[in-house]
Design a protein around this motif. Structure first.
Motif, PDB file in Angstrom:
ATOM      1  N   ALA A   1       3.921 -11.553  -6.304  1.00 44.90           N
ATOM      2  CA  ALA A   1       2.943 -12.490  -5.741  1.00 44.90           C
ATOM      3  C   ALA A   1       3.600 -13.433  -4.731  1.00 44.90           C
ATOM      4  CB  ALA A   1       2.300 -13.298  -6.874  1.00 44.90           C
ATOM      5  N   SER A   2       4.830 -13.892  -5.077  1.00 41.46           N
ATOM      6  CA  SER A   2       5.536 -14.787  -4.161  1.00 41.46           C
ATOM      7  C   SER A   2       5.902 -14.075  -2.860  1.00 41.46           C
ATOM      8  CB  SER A   2       6.799 -15.317  -4.847  1.00 41.46           C
ATOM      9  OG  SER A   2       7.562 -16.103  -3.968  1.00 41.46           O
ATOM     10  N   TYR A   3       6.357 -12.826  -2.983  1.00 47.07           N
ATOM     11  CA  TYR A   3       6.738 -12.065  -1.787  1.00 47.07           C
ATOM     12  C   TYR A   3       5.512 -11.769  -0.925  1.00 47.07           C
ATOM     13  CZ  TYR A   3       9.389  -8.790   1.079  1.00 47.07           C
ATOM     14  OH  TYR A   3      10.006  -8.170   2.134  1.00 47.07           O
ATOM     15  N   GLN A   4       4.402 -11.442  -1.604  1.00 51.19           N
ATOM     16  CA  GLN A   4       3.171 -11.197  -0.854  1.00 51.19           C
ATOM     17  C   GLN A   4       2.741 -12.447  -0.102  1.00 51.19           C
ATOM     18  OE1 GLN A   4      -0.239  -8.886  -2.521  1.00 51.19           O
ATOM     19  NE2 GLN A   4      -1.317 -10.823  -2.379  1.00 51.19           N
ATOM     20  N   ALA A   5       2.836 -13.599  -0.783  1.00 52.64           N
ATOM     21  CA  ALA A   5       2.480 -14.853  -0.110  1.00 52.64           C
ATOM     22  C   ALA A   5       3.397 -15.104   1.092  1.00 52.64           C
ATOM     23  CB  ALA A   5       2.579 -16.010  -1.103  1.00 52.64           C
ATOM     24  N   LYS A   6       4.688 -14.736   0.923  1.00 54.49           N
ATOM     25  CA  LYS A   6       5.627 -14.907   2.031  1.00 54.49           C
ATOM     26  C   LYS A   6       5.247 -14.030   3.218  1.00 54.49           C
ATOM     27  CE  LYS A   6      10.316 -13.558   3.289  1.00 54.49           C
ATOM     28  NZ  LYS A   6      11.522 -12.858   2.836  1.00 54.49           N
TER      29      LYS A   6
ATOM     30  N   GLU B   1      -2.553   2.585   3.765  1.00 48.65           N
ATOM     31  CA  GLU B   1      -2.970   1.195   3.583  1.00 48.65           C
ATOM     32  C   GLU B   1      -2.309   0.316   4.639  1.00 48.65           C
ATOM     33  OE1 GLU B   1      -2.176  -0.468  -0.255  1.00 48.65           O
ATOM     34  OE2 GLU B   1      -3.921  -1.789  -0.135  1.00 48.65           O
ATOM     35  N   VAL B   2      -3.147  -0.484   5.308  1.00 47.20           N
ATOM     36  CA  VAL B   2      -2.681  -1.303   6.427  1.00 47.20           C
ATOM     37  C   VAL B   2      -3.001  -2.764   6.134  1.00 47.20           C
ATOM     38  CG1 VAL B   2      -2.884  -1.726   8.912  1.00 47.20           C
ATOM     39  CG2 VAL B   2      -3.068   0.603   8.018  1.00 47.20           C
ATOM     40  N   LEU B   3      -2.080  -3.631   6.542  1.00 47.76           N
ATOM     41  CA  LEU B   3      -2.260  -5.073   6.400  1.00 47.76           C
ATOM     42  C   LEU B   3      -2.693  -5.655   7.743  1.00 47.76           C
ATOM     43  CD1 LEU B   3      -1.878  -7.554   4.510  1.00 47.76           C
ATOM     44  CD2 LEU B   3       0.461  -7.709   5.344  1.00 47.76           C
ATOM     45  N   TYR B   4      -3.799  -6.397   7.735  1.00 45.23           N
ATOM     46  CA  TYR B   4      -4.333  -6.986   8.952  1.00 45.23           C
ATOM     47  C   TYR B   4      -4.300  -8.510   8.853  1.00 45.23           C
ATOM     48  CZ  TYR B   4      -6.342  -2.365   9.909  1.00 45.23           C
ATOM     49  OH  TYR B   4      -6.514  -1.037  10.142  1.00 45.23           O
ATOM     50  N   ALA B   5      -3.877  -9.165   9.954  1.00 46.65           N
ATOM     51  CA  ALA B   5      -4.003 -10.619  10.107  1.00 46.65           C
ATOM     52  C   ALA B   5      -4.924 -10.867  11.299  1.00 46.65           C
ATOM     53  CB  ALA B   5      -2.646 -11.264  10.338  1.00 46.65           C
ATOM     54  N   ILE B   6      -5.995 -11.582  11.082  1.00 49.76           N
ATOM     55  CA  ILE B   6      -7.038 -11.771  12.093  1.00 49.76           C
ATOM     56  C   ILE B   6      -7.109 -13.240  12.479  1.00 49.76           C
ATOM     57  CG2 ILE B   6      -9.478 -11.379  12.627  1.00 49.76           C
ATOM     58  CD1 ILE B   6      -7.960  -8.853  11.905  1.00 49.76           C
TER      59      ILE B   6
ATOM     60  N   LEU C   1      -3.325  -8.575  14.198  1.00 47.20           N
ATOM     61  CA  LEU C   1      -1.938  -8.190  13.931  1.00 47.20           C
ATOM     62  C   LEU C   1      -1.975  -7.156  12.816  1.00 47.20           C
ATOM     63  CD1 LEU C   1      -1.681 -11.023  15.324  1.00 47.20           C
ATOM     64  CD2 LEU C   1       0.472 -11.267  14.104  1.00 47.20           C
ATOM     65  N   GLN C   2      -1.368  -6.002  13.040  1.00 54.20           N
ATOM     66  CA  GLN C   2      -1.480  -4.876  12.114  1.00 54.20           C
ATOM     67  C   GLN C   2      -0.095  -4.391  11.726  1.00 54.20           C
ATOM     68  OE1 GLN C   2      -4.133  -1.692  13.357  1.00 54.20           O
ATOM     69  NE2 GLN C   2      -2.619  -0.148  12.741  1.00 54.20           N
ATOM     70  N   GLN C   3       0.089  -4.122  10.400  1.00 52.31           N
ATOM     71  CA  GLN C   3       1.364  -3.593   9.906  1.00 52.31           C
ATOM     72  C   GLN C   3       1.107  -2.726   8.691  1.00 52.31           C
ATOM     73  OE1 GLN C   3       4.209  -6.511   8.535  1.00 52.31           O
ATOM     74  NE2 GLN C   3       5.943  -5.114   8.732  1.00 52.31           N
ATOM     75  N   ASP C   4       1.816  -1.603   8.575  1.00 49.49           N
ATOM     76  CA  ASP C   4       1.690  -0.765   7.391  1.00 49.49           C
ATOM     77  C   ASP C   4       2.172  -1.526   6.164  1.00 49.49           C
ATOM     78  OD1 ASP C   4       2.694   2.321   9.068  1.00 49.49           O
ATOM     79  OD2 ASP C   4       0.794   1.204   9.064  1.00 49.49           O
ATOM     80  N   VAL C   5       1.429  -1.417   5.071  1.00 48.32           N
ATOM     81  CA  VAL C   5       1.795  -2.131   3.844  1.00 48.32           C
ATOM     82  C   VAL C   5       3.152  -1.679   3.331  1.00 48.32           C
ATOM     83  CG1 VAL C   5       1.167  -2.441   1.407  1.00 48.32           C
ATOM     84  CG2 VAL C   5      -0.591  -2.628   3.185  1.00 48.32           C
ATOM     85  N   ASP C   6       3.446  -0.375   3.421  1.00 47.90           N
ATOM     86  CA  ASP C   6       4.754   0.128   2.969  1.00 47.90           C
ATOM     87  C   ASP C   6       5.887  -0.519   3.749  1.00 47.90           C
ATOM     88  OD1 ASP C   6       3.560   3.535   2.413  1.00 47.90           O
ATOM     89  OD2 ASP C   6       3.512   1.736   1.153  1.00 47.90           O
ATOM     90  N   ASP C   7       5.679  -0.735   5.028  1.00 50.05           N
ATOM     91  CA  ASP C   7       6.694  -1.374   5.859  1.00 50.05           C
ATOM     92  C   ASP C   7       6.806  -2.853   5.525  1.00 50.05           C
ATOM     93  OD1 ASP C   7       6.968  -2.246   9.362  1.00 50.05           O
ATOM     94  OD2 ASP C   7       8.541  -1.918   7.873  1.00 50.05           O
ATOM     95  N   ALA C   8       5.642  -3.509   5.338  1.00 49.86           N
ATOM     96  CA  ALA C   8       5.640  -4.951   5.069  1.00 49.86           C
ATOM     97  C   ALA C   8       6.322  -5.281   3.745  1.00 49.86           C
ATOM     98  CB  ALA C   8       4.208  -5.495   5.075  1.00 49.86           C
ATOM     99  N   PHE C   9       6.156  -4.390   2.737  1.00 53.89           N
ATOM    100  CA  PHE C   9       6.702  -4.676   1.407  1.00 53.89           C
ATOM    101  C   PHE C   9       7.856  -3.751   1.047  1.00 53.89           C
ATOM    102  CE2 PHE C   9       3.635  -7.757   0.079  1.00 53.89           C
ATOM    103  CZ  PHE C   9       2.482  -7.466   0.793  1.00 53.89           C
TER     104      PHE C   9
END
Length: 577
Positions: free
Chosen positions: A43-48, A250-255, A267-275
């Protein structure tokens, strides 16, 4: 031989059970705690990660908004600092265009002046657009409604992506527009080189799903806009969410929104890459947990085997069995003593009840005699009446006490009634006055008027306050002192404070004063049950009792009594029952 084999089988079975229990108790907490820590770390890493993407989105939103604002201010300054007649001259406008290009290199592609009918009456730039009519274009219609306007990216007459910024002014009561075309390549560079990890990139869309910049990877804008509308992200200044694309990845989006909500920067990033770092850390942690669990299992076998050997040696010692028998015998004796005490209390209560009843009846008869004429003129009639009233009151109190003894012996509840705390305190002060006087102790009161009644056993509450006052008198027996009784309303409760300025209670004893059979009085002067019974009585009615003391300064007892109904008050017991 058979007994030894049976015993050996029992010990092997016990060994298995002990090993199982040790493994469960050792590994389960480790696994649970580890999973909890990993979850918190996740959870902390996800928040980061989310915070990082949100920070990047805010930073580039600020850069883009500043870029657009600066360009609007540039042509706005050009329109304000020159007259319409000058700007509508193509030669003059071209001079200003050259100055703009010197100052901002290739940011401005061209500029032009458009009248209220949408005709471009002056133009400076590389294209042949003089006299072109824009009255039917979307950007002209929008520009005529706002003092400052930024269009969407479109190809238009020149066939290449571009967008227009405009400022609107009036000349002789009619609006006119100074428009400028912004170089698409320079604007696109603001987001094109934005990179997040190995797979992250950024692009800009309008609310219709049309690209305002060129994405560096394949993106389905229609699908993305549909997702944004479903997540209600188009109506929020910024948001972060996950979504699976058409490929199942699965993709992570920041709008975040631009241009007053008309554009959306993604802003788009693959979840596997982000985590990726998180996943590696989890794998290492699981490996450590596995190694630790194997070590715990091995330790459990070794410790359990040694434990079973010691148990088998202890079982062979006859002294253990004899000691257990002795303890059981002692418990039987103590149980018999308690039963005898109960029977004795019941017998005493029955024996006292009869003379007390006769005493109350005779007092009533004497009271009836005093009503006759020959006694009404007696000199001590009033004193006789007071004494009879006191006899009647104390007789009833004796009946209450015997009822409580019977309740103790028969396990029945004490009787509950509505009582006045202040009246009860005044009665106890009166009953204790002689003892206080002989003990050189002064009793003072600070009783709040009009306190509401409470539901409790009058005898039990009398026992609580009488016990506390007697303890205070005993504590100040040698030196004398002052006892202060205070009553007041605190919210829905009544607070009674019994305070003295005696020698106080040592800190080592203060935490144990409510324990049964604990006393600091000399042998023969105290049983150690008084405060324990007080504790049980107060707790029964849902109240609380606390003690505060300073050695050499005195002791204070605070009794908090709730305003219960009769049905709220259960049976009473001592502390520890």
């Amino acid at each position: 031989m058979e007994e030894k084999k049976s015993s050996s089988r029992d010990y092997r079975s016990l060994l298995k059970k002990v090993v199982f229990v040790i493994i469960i108790t050792a590994i389960t907490p480790t696994v649970v705690v580890s999973m909890f820590i990993l979850n918190e770390f996740r959870a902390s890493y996800q928040a980061k990660v989310y915070d990082h993407m949100e920070l990047l989105a805010r930073k580039h939103k600020k850069n883009i908004d500043m870029f657009l604002s600066e360009k609007l201010m540039d042509i706005g300054w050009l329109a304000r600092s020159n007259r319409f007649e000058e700007l509508s001259n193509s030669v003059f406008l071209n001079q200003k265009f050259v100055e703009l290009q010197r100052a901002f290199e290739r940011t401005f592609v061209d500029i032009g002046v458009v009248d209220h009918e949408g005709r471009q009456i002056a133009y400076a730039g590389p294209y042949d657009l003089f006299g072109v009519k824009y009255s039917d274009t979307d950007w002209f219609k929008g520009a005529m409604t706002k003092p400052y306007f930024i269009s969407d990216v479109f190809k238009g007459l020149r066939g290449a992506p571009h967008f227009i910024i405009t400022v609107r002014h009036e000349h002789q009561g009619k609006p006119w527009i100074l428009r400028a075309t912004i170089d698409f390549g320079e604007f696109n560079n603001l987001v094109e080189y934005l990179r997040i990890g190995k797979s992250g990139f950024a692009f800009i869309l309008n609310k219709n799903g049309d690209f305002q910049t060129e994405p560096t990877s394949d993106v389905n804008p229609d699908e993305l806009v549909k997702v944004l509308k479903g997540d209600n992200a188009l109506n929020r200044p910024s948001s972060i969410f996950r979504h699976k694309n058409q490929e199942g990845k699965e993709v992570l989006y920041a709008i975040t929104t631009l241009k007053n909500g008309e554009w959306i920067m993604v802003l788009q990033q693959d979840v596997d890459d982000a985590f990726a770092e998180l996943n590696n850390a989890q794998k290492i942690a699981l490996l450590i947990i596995l190694i630790g669990s194997l070590g715990s299992i091995a330790t459990a076998f070794i410790v359990s085997n040694q434990l079973i050997k010691r148990i088998s040696m202890a079982d062979e010692e006859k002294q253990t069995a004899d000691k257990e028998k002795e303890i059981m015998s002692q418990q039987v004796i103590e149980t018999g003593k308690l039963a005898s005490i109960g029977e004795l209390a019941s017998g005493i209560a029955h024996e006292i009840n009869n003379p007390v009843a006769i005493m109350i009846e005779e007092a009533g008869w004497i009271e009836d005699l005093l009503e006759e004429e020959e006694f009404k003129e007696g000199e001590n009639l009033e004193e006789f009446c007071r004494a009879l009233k006191q006899i009647n009151t104390q007789g009833k109190r004796c009946k209450e006490i015997t009822h409580k003894l019977l309740s103790f012996a028969r396990k029945t509840d004490s009787r509950i009634a509505e009582i006045s705390i202040n009246a009860l305190l005044e009665e106890i002060i009166y009953l204790s006055s002689q003892r206080a006087k002989y003990g050189n102790t002064e009793v003072r009161t600070q009783l709040e008027k009009n306190l509401p009644p409470v539901f409790a056993s009058e005898t039990e509450m009398q026992q609580v306050f009488m016990n506390l006052i007697n303890n205070a008198i005993d504590a100040m027996e040698k030196t004398g002192g002052i006892i202060t009784l205070t009553s007041k309303r605190v919210g829905d409760n009544i607070l009674v404070i019994v305070a003295d300025n005696g020698p106080g209670i040592a800190d080592a004893n203060l935490s144990r004063i409510f324990d049964p059979f604990y006393t600091t009085k000399p042998v023969g002067k105290g049983t150690g049950l008084g405060l324990s019974i007080c504790y049980g009585i107060v707790k029964k009615i849902g109240g609380d009792i606390q003690a505060h003391s300073v050695k050499g300064e005195g002791t204070t007892f605070e009794i908090l009594i709730p305003q219960n109904t009769e049905a709220d008050v259960p049976a009473v017991g001592m502390k520890g029952d």
